[in-house]
Scaffold this motif. Sequence first.
Motif, short mmCIF file in Angstrom:
data_model
loop_
_atom_site.label_atom_id
_atom_site.label_comp_id
_atom_site.label_asym_id
_atom_site.label_seq_id
_atom_site.Cartn_x
_atom_site.Cartn_y
_atom_site.Cartn_z
N SER A 16 0.92 -1.03 0.13
CA SER A 16 0.15 0.01 0.13
C SER A 16 0.95 1.37 0.15
CB SER A 16 -1.04 0.04 1.11
OG SER A 16 -0.30 -0.08 2.36
N TYR A 17 0.29 2.44 -0.38
CA TYR A 17 1.21 3.67 -0.74
C TYR A 17 0.13 4.66 -0.24
CZ TYR A 17 3.58 0.37 -3.67
OH TYR A 17 4.58 -0.61 -4.16
N PHE A 18 0.90 5.80 0.34
CA PHE A 18 0.18 6.89 0.49
C PHE A 18 1.15 7.89 -0.49
CE2 PHE A 18 -0.29 5.44 5.23
CZ PHE A 18 -1.57 4.85 4.87
N VAL A 19 0.27 8.56 -1.12
CA VAL A 19 0.97 9.63 -2.04
C VAL A 19 0.50 10.90 -1.71
CG1 VAL A 19 1.14 10.19 -4.51
CG2 VAL A 19 0.87 7.82 -3.73
N SER A 20 1.46 11.85 -1.54
CA SER A 20 1.13 13.31 -1.05
C SER A 20 2.17 14.21 -1.37
CB SER A 20 1.12 13.19 0.49
OG SER A 20 2.32 12.83 1.17
N THR A 21 2.11 15.38 -1.28
CA THR A 21 3.31 16.35 -1.61
C THR A 21 3.78 16.95 -0.27
OG1 THR A 21 1.75 18.37 -1.29
CG2 THR A 21 1.73 17.51 -3.47
N TYR A 22 5.13 17.27 -0.54
CA TYR A 22 5.80 17.96 0.49
C TYR A 22 5.08 18.78 1.56
CZ TYR A 22 10.07 16.46 -1.51
OH TYR A 22 11.15 15.65 -2.11
N ALA A 23 3.93 19.31 1.17
CA ALA A 23 3.14 20.15 1.86
C ALA A 23 2.11 19.34 2.87
CB ALA A 23 2.04 21.28 0.90
N PHE A 49 -2.70 8.45 -11.37
CA PHE A 49 -3.16 7.99 -12.89
C PHE A 49 -2.04 7.17 -13.32
CE2 PHE A 49 -4.12 8.64 -17.16
CZ PHE A 49 -5.05 7.95 -17.32
N ASN A 50 -0.97 7.58 -13.52
CA ASN A 50 0.08 6.96 -14.36
C ASN A 50 0.59 5.62 -13.98
OD1 ASN A 50 0.27 8.92 -16.54
ND2 ASN A 50 1.83 10.07 -15.26
N HIS A 51 0.31 5.42 -12.48
CA HIS A 51 0.85 4.16 -11.78
C HIS A 51 -0.32 3.07 -11.31
CE1 HIS A 51 4.30 6.93 -11.42
NE2 HIS A 51 5.14 5.74 -11.28
N VAL A 52 -1.45 3.66 -11.63
CA VAL A 52 -2.60 2.49 -11.12
C VAL A 52 -2.93 1.51 -11.94
CG1 VAL A 52 -4.60 4.04 -12.44
CG2 VAL A 52 -5.06 2.71 -10.05
N ILE A 58 -7.86 2.56 -4.91
CA ILE A 58 -7.94 4.03 -4.55
C ILE A 58 -8.65 4.48 -3.56
CG2 ILE A 58 -7.18 6.04 -5.60
CD1 ILE A 58 -5.39 4.00 -6.62
N VAL A 59 -8.05 5.19 -2.80
CA VAL A 59 -8.98 5.98 -1.55
C VAL A 59 -8.79 7.29 -1.97
CG1 VAL A 59 -9.22 6.28 0.77
CG2 VAL A 59 -8.46 4.19 0.12
N THR A 60 -9.76 8.01 -2.24
CA THR A 60 -9.85 9.35 -2.55
C THR A 60 -11.33 10.06 -2.29
OG1 THR A 60 -9.23 11.01 -4.28
CG2 THR A 60 -10.46 9.04 -4.88
N GLN A 61 -11.37 11.38 -2.08
CA GLN A 61 -12.37 12.18 -2.29
C GLN A 61 -12.62 12.95 -3.35
OE1 GLN A 61 -12.57 13.89 1.70
NE2 GLN A 61 -11.18 15.50 1.15
N MET A 68 -10.92 9.05 -13.27
CA MET A 68 -9.81 8.62 -13.93
C MET A 68 -9.40 7.14 -13.71
SD MET A 68 -7.40 12.09 -14.63
CE MET A 68 -7.04 12.03 -12.86
N VAL A 69 -9.60 6.79 -12.38
CA VAL A 69 -8.82 5.48 -12.12
C VAL A 69 -9.95 4.31 -12.33
CG1 VAL A 69 -7.13 6.07 -10.32
CG2 VAL A 69 -9.58 5.47 -9.63
#
Length: 131
Positions: A16-23, A49-52, A58-61, A68-69
């Motif tokens: 599993s992965y958590f994808v986020s920005t530095y912010a 999108f490029n890796h799914v 995918i967990v998203t709101q 897209m996914v």
Amino acid sequence: MKQEIDNIALMHQLQSYFVSTYAHVSQNSYYSHNIILDSEAEAVDLYIFNHVKADDIIVTQDNGLAAMVLEKGAVAINPRGKTYNKNDIDILLLGRYEGIQAKRGKTRIKGPPSLKKEDRERFVESLTKLL
């Protein structure tokens, strides 16, 4: 929500992965891999999108990312435990479009209510069923 996702991934020994920005970097330690990206607009969405792959979850709101996914054969679920489906996505994208238009007009948009214990429980149940 990250803790619930992480617990489920660990229990089922899933990558599993958590994808986020530095912010949005978390100081917490997780079983899941952290992928940290530059804080550019849509960087996280484009990375996902490029890796799914088909059958990924995918967990998203974000309704746009969910749409897209879904097109790539993945499953999208929101933090309240609702699984997105192709039949609902058009109306969700319309709502997203209207929200963007309202923001451009300087209209203040109220965000979703805070997650309650019941939301978290429903999410855990829904995600576990998807596995």
